[in-house]
Scaffold this active site. Structure first.
Site, PDB file in Angstrom:
ATOM      1  N   TRP A  32       0.821  -1.318  -0.438  1.00 30.88           N
ATOM      2  CA  TRP A  32      -0.191   0.123   0.046  1.00 30.88           C
ATOM      3  C   TRP A  32       0.687   1.077  -0.455  1.00 30.88           C
ATOM      4  CZ3 TRP A  32      -0.548   4.082   2.947  1.00 30.88           C
ATOM      5  CH2 TRP A  32      -1.982   4.929   3.128  1.00 30.88           C
ATOM      6  N   SER A  98       4.614  -5.652   2.613  1.00 31.23           N
ATOM      7  CA  SER A  98       3.942  -4.970   2.956  1.00 31.23           C
ATOM      8  C   SER A  98       2.545  -5.283   3.698  1.00 31.23           C
ATOM      9  CB  SER A  98       3.577  -3.392   3.109  1.00 31.23           C
ATOM     10  OG  SER A  98       3.212  -2.894   3.635  1.00 31.23           O
ATOM     11  N   ASP A 227      13.503  -0.142   9.655  1.00 31.76           N
ATOM     12  CA  ASP A 227      11.912  -0.160   9.121  1.00 31.76           C
ATOM     13  C   ASP A 227      11.326   1.227   9.334  1.00 31.76           C
ATOM     14  OD1 ASP A 227       9.236  -0.290   7.770  1.00 31.76           O
ATOM     15  OD2 ASP A 227       9.625  -1.895   7.270  1.00 31.76           O
ATOM     16  N   HIS A 256      11.401   0.561   5.033  1.00 25.03           N
ATOM     17  CA  HIS A 256      10.361  -0.551   4.655  1.00 25.03           C
ATOM     18  C   HIS A 256      10.554  -0.467   3.326  1.00 25.03           C
ATOM     19  CE1 HIS A 256       6.845  -2.107   5.302  1.00 25.03           C
ATOM     20  NE2 HIS A 256       5.936  -1.144   4.483  1.00 25.03           N
TER      21      HIS A 256
END
Length: 276
Positions: A32, A98, A227, A256
């Site tokens: 996302w 993710s 992250d 991330h």
């Protein structure tokens, strides 16, 4: 253009996918608020390694259909299941980045492991993002509400800044360009506003901890120890405790968006796992 159709009593949704290579199928499930395009640096390496690589746009993103409702994880995973069924895939390997880690885990809950040989969770939100008494390292509810409010009031402004944190940009300007940030912004900008908000609610609030036991195939977990978007303690470290047959790989200094900043390290880890 290749689409599969997921038709239910409530809706008909078209899911766009790209399908390259031959051999054992690898399905890439994007994060996302991006699209299949975020897998650019992995697709060609997977195909080059002798696998069939299938990447698709989640409903509401890329050029897939954008229904008004049904952005919960079971609806999203229903689309994935139709992809597996309609392409008649066998011994497939699910790879979720993710938010996409949620579809991987929910797949085993809703559909079992038929036709699935392995799984991989990359920078995954699994098992729980939200802070609770029994999840003290999670993101506080007020922070999550702030994201939702920002998306509702100034989605474009929020997304413009989002990818900087995604890549720890200030520390990784030698690994990710301004052009990459602009590219991500363009992809996220053109996603359905409704889907962007509704899927955010799904990854914010879904608790996958009871479902980890359902993941019963060899599973790779890859996470960066830098992250800041999905901290490793509340995600990969917990997932490794709950998934029986797993291999946890921590990439030092990776943010991330390690599929861009640390693509060489990620690709080697992933290809090695696919070949096992």
């Amino acid at each position: 253009m290749p689409f599969i159709t997921n038709k239910t009593q409530e809706e008909t949704v078209g899911i766009f996918y790209e399908d390259y290579g031959t051999g054992q199928p690898v399905i890439l499930i994007h994060g996302w608020p991006l699209s299949r395009k975020s897998w650019e640096h992995q697709v060609w390496k997977i195909v080059e390694a002798g696998f069939r690589c299938i990447s698709y746009d989640r409903r509401g993103f890329g050029i897939s259909s954008s229904p008004w409702n049904n952005y919960d994880y079971s609806s999203l995973t229903g689309d994935l299941n139709q992809l597996v069924k309609q392409l008649e895939l066998k011994d497939a390997i699910l790879v979720g980045f993710s938010m996409g880690g949620g579809e991987v885990v929910r797949y085993f809950t809703d559909f079992g492991n038929e036709n699935i040989a392995k799984a991989a969770l990359i920078s995954s939100i699994i098992p729980l993002v939200k802070k609770k008494e029994d999840n003290p390292n999670g993101v506080p509810a007020e922070n999550l509400n702030g994201i939702k409010d920002a998306l509702e009031n100034d989605r474009v402004g929020f997304l413009k800044e989002f990818s900087k944190g995604f890549y720890n940009y200030d520390n990784n300007k030698d690994k990710v360009s301004q052009a990459q940030l602009d590219y991500d912004f363009s992809i996220a900008l053109h996603a359905s506003p409704r889907a962007t908000i509704e899927t955010a609610k799904a990854w914010m609030h879904t608790d996958f901890r009871p479902e980890l036991k359902n993941v019963n195939v060899p599973t790779l977990i890859v996470h960066g120890d830098a992250d800041n978007t999905v901290p490793i303690q509340t995600s990969a470290k917990q997932a490794a405790k709950g998934i029986k047959d797993n291999t946890l790989e921590v990439i030092k200094g990776a943010p991330h968006g390690l599929n861009i900043t640390h693509k060489e390290e990620l690709n080697k880890i992933l290809i090695d796992f696919l070949n096992k």
